[in-house]
Design an enzyme around this catalytic site. Structure first.
Site, PDB file in Angstrom:
ATOM      1  N   GLY A   1     -39.897  65.029 -15.072  1.00 25.76           N
ATOM      2  CA  GLY A   1     -39.676  65.940 -16.187  1.00 25.76           C
ATOM      3  C   GLY A   1     -40.948  66.183 -16.972  1.00 25.76           C
ATOM      4  O   GLY A   1     -40.959  66.933 -17.934  1.00 25.76           O
ATOM      5  N   CYS A   2     -42.017  65.527 -16.555  1.00 27.25           N
ATOM      6  CA  CYS A   2     -43.320  65.715 -17.186  1.00 27.25           C
ATOM      7  C   CYS A   2     -44.184  66.558 -16.252  1.00 27.25           C
ATOM      8  O   CYS A   2     -44.145  66.361 -15.041  1.00 27.25           O
ATOM      9  CB  CYS A   2     -44.022  64.376 -17.403  1.00 27.25           C
ATOM     10  SG  CYS A   2     -43.094  63.209 -18.392  1.00 27.25           S
ATOM     11  N   GLU A   3     -44.981  67.458 -16.822  1.00 29.16           N
ATOM     12  CA  GLU A   3     -45.909  68.224 -15.984  1.00 29.16           C
ATOM     13  C   GLU A   3     -47.006  67.322 -15.448  1.00 29.16           C
ATOM     14  O   GLU A   3     -47.442  67.464 -14.323  1.00 29.16           O
ATOM     15  CB  GLU A   3     -46.531  69.378 -16.790  1.00 29.16           C
ATOM     16  CG  GLU A   3     -45.608  70.558 -16.916  1.00 29.16           C
ATOM     17  CD  GLU A   3     -46.263  71.745 -17.607  1.00 29.16           C
ATOM     18  OE1 GLU A   3     -47.502  71.779 -17.735  1.00 29.16           O
ATOM     19  OE2 GLU A   3     -45.515  72.633 -18.018  1.00 29.16           O
ATOM     20  N   SER A   4     -47.472  66.400 -16.282  1.00 25.85           N
ATOM     21  CA  SER A   4     -48.487  65.446 -15.830  1.00 25.85           C
ATOM     22  C   SER A   4     -47.760  64.257 -15.210  1.00 25.85           C
ATOM     23  O   SER A   4     -46.562  64.114 -15.348  1.00 25.85           O
ATOM     24  CB  SER A   4     -49.335  64.918 -16.979  1.00 25.85           C
ATOM     25  OG  SER A   4     -49.101  65.578 -18.158  1.00 25.85           O
TER      26      SER A   4
ATOM     27  N   GLY B   1     -42.015  66.532 -21.930  1.00 28.34           N
ATOM     28  CA  GLY B   1     -42.486  65.324 -21.255  1.00 28.34           C
ATOM     29  C   GLY B   1     -42.185  64.072 -22.058  1.00 28.34           C
ATOM     30  O   GLY B   1     -41.710  63.074 -21.525  1.00 28.34           O
TER      31      GLY B   1
END
Length: 136
Positions: free
Chosen positions: A50-53, A121
């Site tokens: 659910g985090c881009e990173s 995130g």
């Protein structure tokens, strides 16, 4: 609910920061304080989706209190993660489930700097903590 000691330290330093540039510098410094995770801890099981990173969260419940370690490949997220971790350090299940994440970042003066993807995130990290606290 009283703040854990390191969370109080964070709040004090951010309250004294004059403007976004100083806060951004502080954010990076807090991120550098995160203890590095070893390769085993950077497993897919510890990855927060659910985090881009890339973000990893390692949790341990000792004597009814939560202790977390985390890492991210993104500097801003690492700083935000560090500030989240000092806020939740040593909390019980009930305290963790009641935590108001937006209020914490508002107190730090960072809420406006949270882009939707960063906010998502961090919420994913908090949801993961809540799942662990709920025993799922």
């Amino acid at each position: 609910m009283s703040l854990p000691m390191h969370a109080q330290d964070a709040l004090s330093s951010f309250e004294q920061a004059a403007g976004w540039e100083q806060r951004a510098r502080l954010l990076m410094q807090w991120g550098e304080r995160l203890a590095p995770l070893n390769d085993a801890e950077k497993s897919d099981a510890n990855r927060v989706h659910g985090c881009e990173s890339q973000v990893w969260l390692v949790a341990e419940l000792r004597d009814g209190q939560w202790h977390f370690k985390g890492a991210s490949d993104a500097r801003i997220i690492r700083g935000l993660l560090a500030l989240l971790l000092v806020r939740v350090e040593g909390l019980s299940n009930a305290e963790l489930l009641q935590l108001d994440l937006p209020a914490w970042f508002n107190q730090l003066g960072l809420a406006r700097q949270l882009s939707p993807s960063r906010s998502n995130g961090l919420n994913a990290v908090l949801q993961r903590m809540a799942q662990l606290a709920a025993g799922t």
